[in-house]
Design an enzyme around this catalytic site. Sequence first.
Site, PDB file in Angstrom:
ATOM      1  N   GLY A  44     -12.560   1.240 -39.699  1.00  0.00           N
ATOM      2  CA  GLY A  44     -12.612   2.131 -38.554  1.00  0.00           C
ATOM      3  C   GLY A  44     -12.031   1.535 -37.297  1.00  0.00           C
ATOM      4  O   GLY A  44     -10.840   1.636 -37.013  1.00  0.00           O
ATOM      5  N   LYS A  70     -23.925  11.079 -46.813  1.00  0.00           N
ATOM      6  CA  LYS A  70     -25.062  10.325 -47.360  1.00  0.00           C
ATOM      7  C   LYS A  70     -26.285  11.216 -47.611  1.00  0.00           C
ATOM      8  O   LYS A  70     -27.399  10.921 -47.169  1.00  0.00           O
ATOM      9  CB  LYS A  70     -25.448   9.171 -46.428  1.00  0.00           C
ATOM     10  CG  LYS A  70     -24.346   8.158 -46.153  1.00  0.00           C
ATOM     11  CD  LYS A  70     -24.859   7.024 -45.275  1.00  0.00           C
ATOM     12  CE  LYS A  70     -23.783   6.008 -44.945  1.00  0.00           C
ATOM     13  NZ  LYS A  70     -22.801   6.529 -43.957  1.00  0.00           N
TER      14      LYS A  70
END
EC number: 4.1.1.23
Length: 247
Positions: A220, A68
């Site tokens: 996840g 990011k």
Amino acid sequence: MPMAQMTQNPVFVAIDTTVVGDATTLAARLHDEVGGIKLGLEFFARNGHKGVKEVCRAGALPLFLDLKFHDIPNTVAGAVRAVMPLAPALLNVHACGGRAMMIAAREAAQSEALALGIAPPKMIAVTVLTSMDDDDLGGTGVAGGVLDQVRRLAALTRDAGLDGVVCSAREARVLRADLGDDFLLVTPGVRPLWSTTNDQKRVVTPQEAMAEGADVLVIGRPITGATDPAQAARLIAGEIVGWDVGI
């Protein structure tokens, strides 16, 4: 959709640990069960290039390097060039860094990939973090709610020439209509029905996410936190395609 060009399995497993040994074990166990692995900022800050390479060798899967990037254009371009030797399949920046920053990131990825003789990554941008809802976004001074901001930033991302965005699957149908079938939609915040929602507020199931137009599902803890991660991944695959996975 763009995902078909990358892998037949849309699930990228988010390996959210800083322990290289644990990450390599998970990657190896999930090699045949997922379409790729995602490593994020915490892992990278702790283990750097060496750790990422170890995990990638163990899993032999496409890498989503979820860092990011968000800074001035020159700095982001330099950061992109610095991670290109890791050969990520997906690499992201923050769309709110602006058009010039995203263009700089894309151009750096393309030029460095050419110099290294590797395929350039799919460059994608983060719109609004899936941990945020309308109240959270309003607290930052952004008016209009999450969906309005997601649409603005996704359009800006397309205009900068990037390949797609990270967004909640709840926004995927609107973005698909806005931006077309060739725009990659990467969706975290995906949880099977048998999993808890943890810290993400805008959550949908894998089957719902695909129906809404998602290309890549980032999942996840439902996988990595399971007693048998490979079995959990197979169960999720069964939810997506509606087949009997023999469990």
